[in-house]
Motif scaffolding. Structure first.
Motif, PDB file in Angstrom:
ATOM      1  N   ALA A  20      38.414   6.341   7.432  1.00  0.00           N
ATOM      2  CA  ALA A  20      39.787   6.445   8.337  1.00  0.00           C
ATOM      3  C   ALA A  20      40.133   5.057   8.621  1.00  0.00           C
ATOM      4  O   ALA A  20      41.535   4.983   8.583  1.00  0.00           O
ATOM      5  CB  ALA A  20      39.241   7.004   9.743  1.00  0.00           C
ATOM      6  N   GLU A  21      39.686   3.925   8.593  1.00  0.00           N
ATOM      7  CA  GLU A  21      39.952   2.698   8.377  1.00  0.00           C
ATOM      8  C   GLU A  21      40.759   2.583   7.166  1.00  0.00           C
ATOM      9  O   GLU A  21      41.918   1.806   7.123  1.00  0.00           O
ATOM     10  CB  GLU A  21      38.916   1.496   8.689  1.00  0.00           C
ATOM     11  CG  GLU A  21      39.586   0.068   8.779  1.00  0.00           C
ATOM     12  CD  GLU A  21      38.397  -0.954   8.981  1.00  0.00           C
ATOM     13  OE1 GLU A  21      38.643  -2.203   9.036  1.00  0.00           O
ATOM     14  OE2 GLU A  21      37.153  -0.466   9.092  1.00  0.00           O
ATOM     15  N   SER A  22      40.332   2.834   5.981  1.00  0.00           N
ATOM     16  CA  SER A  22      40.819   2.532   4.965  1.00  0.00           C
ATOM     17  C   SER A  22      42.321   3.368   4.701  1.00  0.00           C
ATOM     18  O   SER A  22      43.119   2.812   4.217  1.00  0.00           O
ATOM     19  CB  SER A  22      40.054   2.834   3.603  1.00  0.00           C
ATOM     20  OG  SER A  22      38.916   1.975   3.604  1.00  0.00           O
ATOM     21  N   LEU A  23      42.078   4.692   5.312  1.00  0.00           N
ATOM     22  CA  LEU A  23      43.233   5.478   5.279  1.00  0.00           C
ATOM     23  C   LEU A  23      44.347   4.832   6.189  1.00  0.00           C
ATOM     24  O   LEU A  23      45.543   4.804   5.926  1.00  0.00           O
ATOM     25  CB  LEU A  23      42.943   6.723   5.959  1.00  0.00           C
ATOM     26  CG  LEU A  23      44.194   7.975   5.876  1.00  0.00           C
ATOM     27  CD1 LEU A  23      44.672   8.188   4.619  1.00  0.00           C
ATOM     28  CD2 LEU A  23      43.557   9.283   6.461  1.00  0.00           C
ATOM     29  N   GLU A  24      43.926   4.101   7.488  1.00  0.00           N
ATOM     30  CA  GLU A  24      44.990   3.679   8.215  1.00  0.00           C
ATOM     31  C   GLU A  24      45.721   2.459   7.559  1.00  0.00           C
ATOM     32  O   GLU A  24      46.801   2.506   7.761  1.00  0.00           O
ATOM     33  CB  GLU A  24      44.245   3.043   9.278  1.00  0.00           C
ATOM     34  CG  GLU A  24      45.176   2.404  10.462  1.00  0.00           C
ATOM     35  CD  GLU A  24      46.219   3.303  11.185  1.00  0.00           C
ATOM     36  OE1 GLU A  24      47.271   2.861  11.627  1.00  0.00           O
ATOM     37  OE2 GLU A  24      45.768   4.477  11.165  1.00  0.00           O
ATOM     38  N   GLN A  25      45.058   1.829   6.873  1.00  0.00           N
ATOM     39  CA  GLN A  25      45.707   1.161   5.804  1.00  0.00           C
ATOM     40  C   GLN A  25      46.723   1.259   4.984  1.00  0.00           C
ATOM     41  O   GLN A  25      47.954   0.711   4.750  1.00  0.00           O
ATOM     42  CB  GLN A  25      44.717  -0.115   5.167  1.00  0.00           C
ATOM     43  CG  GLN A  25      43.983  -0.919   5.936  1.00  0.00           C
ATOM     44  CD  GLN A  25      42.581  -1.494   5.241  1.00  0.00           C
ATOM     45  OE1 GLN A  25      42.639  -1.477   3.964  1.00  0.00           O
ATOM     46  NE2 GLN A  25      41.756  -2.125   5.944  1.00  0.00           N
ATOM     47  N   VAL A  79      52.042  13.028   2.748  1.00  0.00           N
ATOM     48  CA  VAL A  79      50.596  13.352   3.057  1.00  0.00           C
ATOM     49  C   VAL A  79      49.928  12.101   2.183  1.00  0.00           C
ATOM     50  O   VAL A  79      50.114  11.925   0.995  1.00  0.00           O
ATOM     51  CB  VAL A  79      50.235  14.536   2.430  1.00  0.00           C
ATOM     52  CG1 VAL A  79      48.838  14.575   2.589  1.00  0.00           C
ATOM     53  CG2 VAL A  79      50.737  15.547   3.049  1.00  0.00           C
ATOM     54  N   VAL A  80      49.157  11.288   2.812  1.00  0.00           N
ATOM     55  CA  VAL A  80      48.869  10.226   2.287  1.00  0.00           C
ATOM     56  C   VAL A  80      47.073  10.227   2.445  1.00  0.00           C
ATOM     57  O   VAL A  80      46.472  10.500   3.484  1.00  0.00           O
ATOM     58  CB  VAL A  80      48.746   8.715   3.251  1.00  0.00           C
ATOM     59  CG1 VAL A  80      48.261   7.642   2.716  1.00  0.00           C
ATOM     60  CG2 VAL A  80      50.199   8.596   3.578  1.00  0.00           C
ATOM     61  N   PRO A  81      46.486  10.449   1.236  1.00  0.00           N
ATOM     62  CA  PRO A  81      45.082  10.637   1.096  1.00  0.00           C
ATOM     63  C   PRO A  81      44.093   9.509   1.002  1.00  0.00           C
ATOM     64  O   PRO A  81      44.784   8.630   0.645  1.00  0.00           O
ATOM     65  CB  PRO A  81      44.997  11.688  -0.244  1.00  0.00           C
ATOM     66  CG  PRO A  81      46.154  10.956  -1.103  1.00  0.00           C
ATOM     67  CD  PRO A  81      47.241  10.274  -0.168  1.00  0.00           C
ATOM     68  N   TYR A  82      43.000   9.898   0.992  1.00  0.00           N
ATOM     69  CA  TYR A  82      41.829   8.900   0.788  1.00  0.00           C
ATOM     70  C   TYR A  82      40.741   9.416   0.289  1.00  0.00           C
ATOM     71  O   TYR A  82      40.380  10.356   1.021  1.00  0.00           O
ATOM     72  CB  TYR A  82      41.417   7.878   2.055  1.00  0.00           C
ATOM     73  CG  TYR A  82      40.546   7.092   1.671  1.00  0.00           C
ATOM     74  CD1 TYR A  82      40.680   5.935   0.872  1.00  0.00           C
ATOM     75  CD2 TYR A  82      39.115   7.145   1.836  1.00  0.00           C
ATOM     76  CE1 TYR A  82      39.803   4.946   0.828  1.00  0.00           C
ATOM     77  CE2 TYR A  82      38.046   6.282   1.610  1.00  0.00           C
ATOM     78  CZ  TYR A  82      38.384   5.191   1.047  1.00  0.00           C
ATOM     79  OH  TYR A  82      37.448   4.248   0.566  1.00  0.00           O
ATOM     80  N   ALA A 118      46.258  11.933   6.050  1.00  0.00           N
ATOM     81  CA  ALA A 118      47.085  11.572   7.119  1.00  0.00           C
ATOM     82  C   ALA A 118      48.539  11.950   6.734  1.00  0.00           C
ATOM     83  O   ALA A 118      48.804  11.968   5.385  1.00  0.00           O
ATOM     84  CB  ALA A 118      46.987  10.065   7.252  1.00  0.00           C
ATOM     85  N   VAL A 119      49.279  12.568   7.736  1.00  0.00           N
ATOM     86  CA  VAL A 119      50.518  13.178   7.692  1.00  0.00           C
ATOM     87  C   VAL A 119      51.348  12.516   8.462  1.00  0.00           C
ATOM     88  O   VAL A 119      51.160  12.073   9.687  1.00  0.00           O
ATOM     89  CB  VAL A 119      50.535  14.727   7.804  1.00  0.00           C
ATOM     90  CG1 VAL A 119      51.978  15.271   7.543  1.00  0.00           C
ATOM     91  CG2 VAL A 119      49.457  15.444   7.162  1.00  0.00           C
ATOM     92  N   LEU A 120      52.494  12.115   7.568  1.00  0.00           N
ATOM     93  CA  LEU A 120      53.686  11.271   8.512  1.00  0.00           C
ATOM     94  C   LEU A 120      54.810  12.206   8.404  1.00  0.00           C
ATOM     95  O   LEU A 120      55.194  12.693   7.475  1.00  0.00           O
ATOM     96  CB  LEU A 120      54.057   9.857   7.279  1.00  0.00           C
ATOM     97  CG  LEU A 120      52.715   8.892   7.169  1.00  0.00           C
ATOM     98  CD1 LEU A 120      53.295   7.787   6.436  1.00  0.00           C
ATOM     99  CD2 LEU A 120      52.305   8.432   8.593  1.00  0.00           C
TER     100      LEU A 120
END
Length: 244
Positions: free
Chosen positions: A186-191, A148-151, A55-57
């Motif tokens: 995707a749910e874990s990444l959202e957290q 950038v947030v990875p999972y 995910a990119v912020l």
């Protein structure tokens, strides 16, 4: 002497097979997707070939120099606390691009055509000429800041370091994610995104997560900096993608 000669020929044959294997075939051109670590972009997530998600912020900036000493110390302390409390890796990206104001100039040109006051029309034309001359004197750069947030799949199981390293280095090919696995990841990444956004807000940094359209435009401009101005990217709904 015989052992040395046999070893020499074995080495020669090994190098020959390696070079012949790596020699590109003139009849087949390499695909662009073969050089990218991205397999697809969907539902505001970047899906990598190893099955992990990104995910990119888009982050705002802080004018640190204009703050007082107490405010600077508080900002540093809050940022240190955010980094120390984060138990997963993040990537900070600073992107510099030549400022493109073609849309702004087109909007001004439309306003000039609609302007009935002759004096205002002349002033607006002079302003547009000044902007164009300013751009011709040098490149005006714009900076954007991303986090950038990875999972990675399997992080919940706390795999050993060597197991994760081997999975990254393995050339097994692209990992196909099922719909259930993608939704779970995707749910874990959202957290994680929520945690990062909350942590950065303590440093007075506002964040906005890039949607699917924003992610496609980001990677398009990153990998095609010369074509960005001449070939505009269409909207997601208008893109034609060939399924493999």
């Amino acid at each position: 002497y015989l052992n040395f000669e046999l070893g020499y020929w074995n080495l020669f044959l090994s190098l020959y097979f390696i070079m012949s294997k790596d020699k590109p075939n003139k009849n087949t051109l390499p695909s662009t997707t073969d050089t990218l670590a991205i397999t697809e972009i969907k539902e505001n997530c970047v899906v990598m070939k190893d099955g992990s998600l990104r995910a990119v912020l888009l982050c705002s900036s802080v004018n640190f120099a204009l703050k007082s000493e107490d405010e600077q110390a508080a900002t540093i302390q809050a940022y240190v606390g955010f980094l120390n409390s984060t138990d997963f890796p993040v990537q900070i990206v600073i992107q510099s691009r030549k400022l493109n104001i073609d849309g702004y100039l087109e909007k001004l040109d439309g306003l000039v055509r609609q302007q009935t006051n002759e004096l205002l029309r002349v002033q607006m034309n002079d302003y547009m000429a000044y902007i164009k001359e300013l751009l011709s004197l040098g490149d005006i750069m714009s900076k954007r800041f991303f986090m950038v947030v990875p999972y990675y799949p399997g992080e919940d199981k706390r795999r050993k370091f060597m197991q994760r390293l081997m999975s990254i280095l393995s050339a097994a090919g692209t990992v196909k994610l099922s719909r259930a696995d993608f939704e779970h990841f995707a749910e874990s990444l959202e957290q994680r995104v929520g945690y990062v956004s909350s942590g950065l807000s303590s440093v007075c940094i506002t964040t906005a997560r890039l949607d699917t359209q924003g992610l496609i435009e980001l990677y398009y401009t990153t990998y095609n900096p010369d074509l960005t101005h001449s070939q505009k990217l269409a909207e997601v709904g208008k893109l034609q993608v060939e399924s493999s």
